[in-house]
Motif scaffolding. Structure first.
Motif, PDB file in Angstrom:
ATOM      1  N   GLU A  63       0.860  -1.188   0.000  1.00 43.27           N
ATOM      2  CA  GLU A  63       0.000   0.000   0.000  1.00 43.27           C
ATOM      3  C   GLU A  63       0.897   1.239   0.000  1.00 43.27           C
ATOM      4  N   LYS A  64       0.640   2.130  -0.937  1.00 40.66           N
ATOM      5  CA  LYS A  64       1.501   3.308  -1.089  1.00 40.66           C
ATOM      6  C   LYS A  64       1.418   4.238   0.125  1.00 40.66           C
ATOM      7  N   ILE A  65       2.547   4.845   0.443  1.00 43.53           N
ATOM      8  CA  ILE A  65       2.651   5.766   1.580  1.00 43.53           C
ATOM      9  C   ILE A  65       2.560   7.199   1.054  1.00 43.53           C
ATOM     10  N   VAL A  66       1.707   8.008   1.680  1.00 40.13           N
ATOM     11  CA  VAL A  66       1.507   9.382   1.202  1.00 40.13           C
ATOM     12  C   VAL A  66       2.150  10.381   2.163  1.00 40.13           C
ATOM     13  N   CYS A  67       3.043  11.206   1.620  1.00 38.83           N
ATOM     14  CA  CYS A  67       3.766  12.193   2.425  1.00 38.83           C
ATOM     15  C   CYS A  67       3.617  13.589   1.819  1.00 38.83           C
ATOM     16  N   LEU A  68       3.603  14.586   2.679  1.00 40.75           N
ATOM     17  CA  LEU A  68       3.563  15.987   2.246  1.00 40.75           C
ATOM     18  C   LEU A  68       4.393  16.813   3.221  1.00 40.75           C
ATOM     19  N   THR A  69       4.862  17.970   2.765  1.00 39.20           N
ATOM     20  CA  THR A  69       5.537  18.867   3.700  1.00 39.20           C
ATOM     21  C   THR A  69       4.503  19.775   4.368  1.00 39.20           C
ATOM     22  N   ALA A  70       4.860  20.285   5.531  1.00 36.38           N
ATOM     23  CA  ALA A  70       4.091  21.352   6.191  1.00 36.38           C
ATOM     24  C   ALA A  70       5.061  22.086   7.105  1.00 36.38           C
ATOM     25  N   TYR A  71       4.791  23.371   7.333  1.00 39.17           N
ATOM     26  CA  TYR A  71       5.742  24.196   8.082  1.00 39.17           C
ATOM     27  C   TYR A  71       5.083  25.026   9.180  1.00 39.17           C
ATOM     28  N   LEU A 115      -4.705  20.806   8.604  1.00 40.42           N
ATOM     29  CA  LEU A 115      -5.460  20.354   7.430  1.00 40.42           C
ATOM     30  C   LEU A 115      -4.852  19.083   6.829  1.00 40.42           C
ATOM     31  N   VAL A 116      -3.531  19.063   6.730  1.00 38.85           N
ATOM     32  CA  VAL A 116      -2.833  17.902   6.145  1.00 38.85           C
ATOM     33  C   VAL A 116      -3.081  16.652   6.985  1.00 38.85           C
ATOM     34  N   ASP A 117      -2.970  16.812   8.307  1.00 38.97           N
ATOM     35  CA  ASP A 117      -3.154  15.678   9.215  1.00 38.97           C
ATOM     36  C   ASP A 117      -4.594  15.167   9.172  1.00 38.97           C
ATOM     37  N   ALA A 118      -5.552  16.099   9.175  1.00 38.87           N
ATOM     38  CA  ALA A 118      -6.973  15.717   9.164  1.00 38.87           C
ATOM     39  C   ALA A 118      -7.355  14.989   7.873  1.00 38.87           C
ATOM     40  N   ALA A 119      -6.646  15.282   6.790  1.00 39.15           N
ATOM     41  CA  ALA A 119      -6.937  14.642   5.500  1.00 39.15           C
ATOM     42  C   ALA A 119      -6.498  13.176   5.477  1.00 39.15           C
ATOM     43  N   GLY A 120      -5.568  12.819   6.369  1.00 39.59           N
ATOM     44  CA  GLY A 120      -5.133  11.425   6.440  1.00 39.59           C
ATOM     45  C   GLY A 120      -3.774  11.139   5.824  1.00 39.59           C
ATOM     46  N   ILE A 121      -2.989  12.193   5.584  1.00 38.47           N
ATOM     47  CA  ILE A 121      -1.613  12.012   5.083  1.00 38.47           C
ATOM     48  C   ILE A 121      -0.816  11.261   6.150  1.00 38.47           C
ATOM     49  N   GLU A 122      -0.017  10.288   5.717  1.00 40.21           N
ATOM     50  CA  GLU A 122       0.677   9.440   6.704  1.00 40.21           C
ATOM     51  C   GLU A 122       1.938  10.066   7.289  1.00 40.21           C
ATOM     52  N   VAL A 151      -0.670  18.121  14.940  1.00 39.34           N
ATOM     53  CA  VAL A 151      -0.797  16.747  14.448  1.00 39.34           C
ATOM     54  C   VAL A 151      -1.329  15.776  15.496  1.00 39.34           C
ATOM     55  N   LYS A 152      -2.343  15.006  15.068  1.00 33.15           N
ATOM     56  CA  LYS A 152      -2.936  13.988  15.965  1.00 33.15           C
ATOM     57  C   LYS A 152      -2.581  12.570  15.484  1.00 33.15           C
ATOM     58  N   ARG A 153      -2.222  12.455  14.206  1.00 29.81           N
ATOM     59  CA  ARG A 153      -2.117  11.121  13.621  1.00 29.81           C
ATOM     60  C   ARG A 153      -0.824  10.869  12.839  1.00 29.81           C
ATOM     61  N   ALA A 154      -0.408  11.828  12.032  1.00 28.63           N
ATOM     62  CA  ALA A 154       0.721  11.607  11.120  1.00 28.63           C
ATOM     63  C   ALA A 154       2.052  11.444  11.852  1.00 28.63           C
ATOM     64  N   LEU A 155       2.984  10.792  11.163  1.00 26.46           N
ATOM     65  CA  LEU A 155       4.370  10.699  11.632  1.00 26.46           C
ATOM     66  C   LEU A 155       5.062  11.985  11.168  1.00 26.46           C
ATOM     67  N   VAL A 156       5.643  12.724  12.104  1.00 30.57           N
ATOM     68  CA  VAL A 156       6.300  13.994  11.746  1.00 30.57           C
ATOM     69  C   VAL A 156       7.816  13.818  11.719  1.00 30.57           C
ATOM     70  N   VAL A 157       8.383  14.054  10.546  1.00 32.51           N
ATOM     71  CA  VAL A 157       9.831  13.938  10.332  1.00 32.51           C
ATOM     72  C   VAL A 157      10.386  15.344  10.093  1.00 32.51           C
ATOM     73  N   GLN A 176       5.190   8.573  -2.000  1.00 23.75           N
ATOM     74  CA  GLN A 176       5.508   9.798  -2.733  1.00 23.75           C
ATOM     75  C   GLN A 176       5.446  10.991  -1.782  1.00 23.75           C
ATOM     76  N   ILE A 177       6.255  12.012  -2.095  1.00 16.72           N
ATOM     77  CA  ILE A 177       6.209  13.260  -1.340  1.00 16.72           C
ATOM     78  C   ILE A 177       6.262  14.442  -2.298  1.00 16.72           C
ATOM     79  N   LEU A 178       5.547  15.499  -1.958  1.00 15.04           N
ATOM     80  CA  LEU A 178       5.637  16.765  -2.682  1.00 15.04           C
ATOM     81  C   LEU A 178       5.701  17.902  -1.659  1.00 15.04           C
ATOM     82  N   VAL A 179       6.208  19.036  -2.102  1.00 22.94           N
ATOM     83  CA  VAL A 179       6.194  20.243  -1.277  1.00 22.94           C
ATOM     84  C   VAL A 179       4.792  20.850  -1.378  1.00 22.94           C
ATOM     85  N   ILE A 180       4.189  21.143  -0.251  1.00 27.32           N
ATOM     86  CA  ILE A 180       2.781  21.543  -0.209  1.00 27.32           C
ATOM     87  C   ILE A 180       2.496  22.805  -1.027  1.00 27.32           C
TER      88      ILE A 180
END
Length: 271
Positions: A23-31, A38-45, A82-88, A219-223
């Motif tokens: 199952e593909k992993i979905v990543c995005l940046t946030a600052y 918004l990113v976390d609530a959408a379900g980004i991992e 963040v309530k759910r996502a892994l923050v790197v 995959q990851i993209l810059v938001i």
């Protein structure tokens, strides 16, 4: 029982499970707090607090100028959201390359002061000692190979990496090294899709691609890029999912018109 306690947090282990399940992993940046909410609530991992903040938040030409304290400031806002996502969080240029003691100090500072879940470090063999040292303290590390923007002055260009056999082999060796050291995942940036697919299939840890084709485990993209806020950047690998620059511009011009004409605020909007 609060709603939040029912939310299953994404961990480094979750990512491994997703790879196993194909199952593909979905990543995005946030600052910042608002965007991360918004990113976390959408379900980004995975949310990456990237040193790309140097470009999109501070307006620098490269990722090099951003400091460790500035990265921590951005990470703190994201973590509060963040309530759910892994923050790197990216270890910025100059905070780990010099020696492994400095790398460990920098990583500990990020973890303690921001509450982040992991750090990301660019490079392979040349920073092996620093990665090992950070991992020895129990801090999860995400690797980053291919185009490593912190080395832009060494490369001299943002073109695709590892097209030649020698550099491709170096990447294979480095990716294996990162796995052996104990990294939980690796970002592959701007490398040929065929090589990225091959590497992803040989590794047990997940690969996260950006400009590395569809064979990566995520995959990851810059938001700012994918939302179309940043209009000046149009690499081939970027898909724009919105045109927020136009939406925002319309809002601003409408606001100007309404204030100038005396239409805003109305009676209803006054006390």
């Amino acid at each position: 029982m609060s709603v939040h306690s029912e939310i299953k947090r994404v961990t480094t282990n979750t990512l491994k499970e997703l790879k196993t399940k194909k199952e593909k992993i979905v990543c995005l940046t946030a600052y910042d707090f608002s965007m991360a909410t918004l990113v976390d609530a959408a379900g980004i991992e995975v949310i990456l607090v990237g040193d790309s903040a140097s470009n999109v938040m501070a307006g620098h030409e490269t990722t090099l100028p951003i400091t460790l304290d500035q990265m921590i400031y951005h990470a703190q806002g994201v973590i509060r959201a963040v309530k759910r996502a892994l923050v790197v969080v990216d270890l910025p240029f100059g905070s780990y390359q010099g020696n492994s003691e400095e790398a460990l100090r920098s990583a500990i500072k990020i973890m303690k002061e921001s509450g982040a879940h992991a750090v990301k470090m660019e490079g392979g063999k040349e920073i092996e000692e620093s990665i090992a040292r950070v991992l020895s303290a129990g801090i999860p590390v995400m690797g980053h190979l291919g185009l490593t923007p912190q080395s832009i002055y060494k490369f001299g260009t943002y073109t695709v990496r590892a097209k030649e056999d020698e550099e491709a082999q170096q990447l294979r060796d480095n990716v294996k090294l990162l796995q052996d050291l104990g990294c939980f995942a690796v970002v592959l940036e701007k490398i040929p899709a065929k090589l990225a697919t091959e590497v992803s299939e040989t590794l047990e840890i997940p690969t996260i691609g950006i400009g590395a084709g569809n064979g990566c485990d995520g995959q990851i993209l810059v938001i700012h890029d994918m939302l179309g806020i940043n209009k000046d950047f149009s690499p081939r690998f970027l898909r724009r999912y919105a045109d927020l620059a136009t939406v925002m511009n319309t809002a601003f011009t409408n606001y100007i018109t309404d204030v100038k004409s005396g239409d805003f605020p109305s009676k209803k909007e006054s006390y």
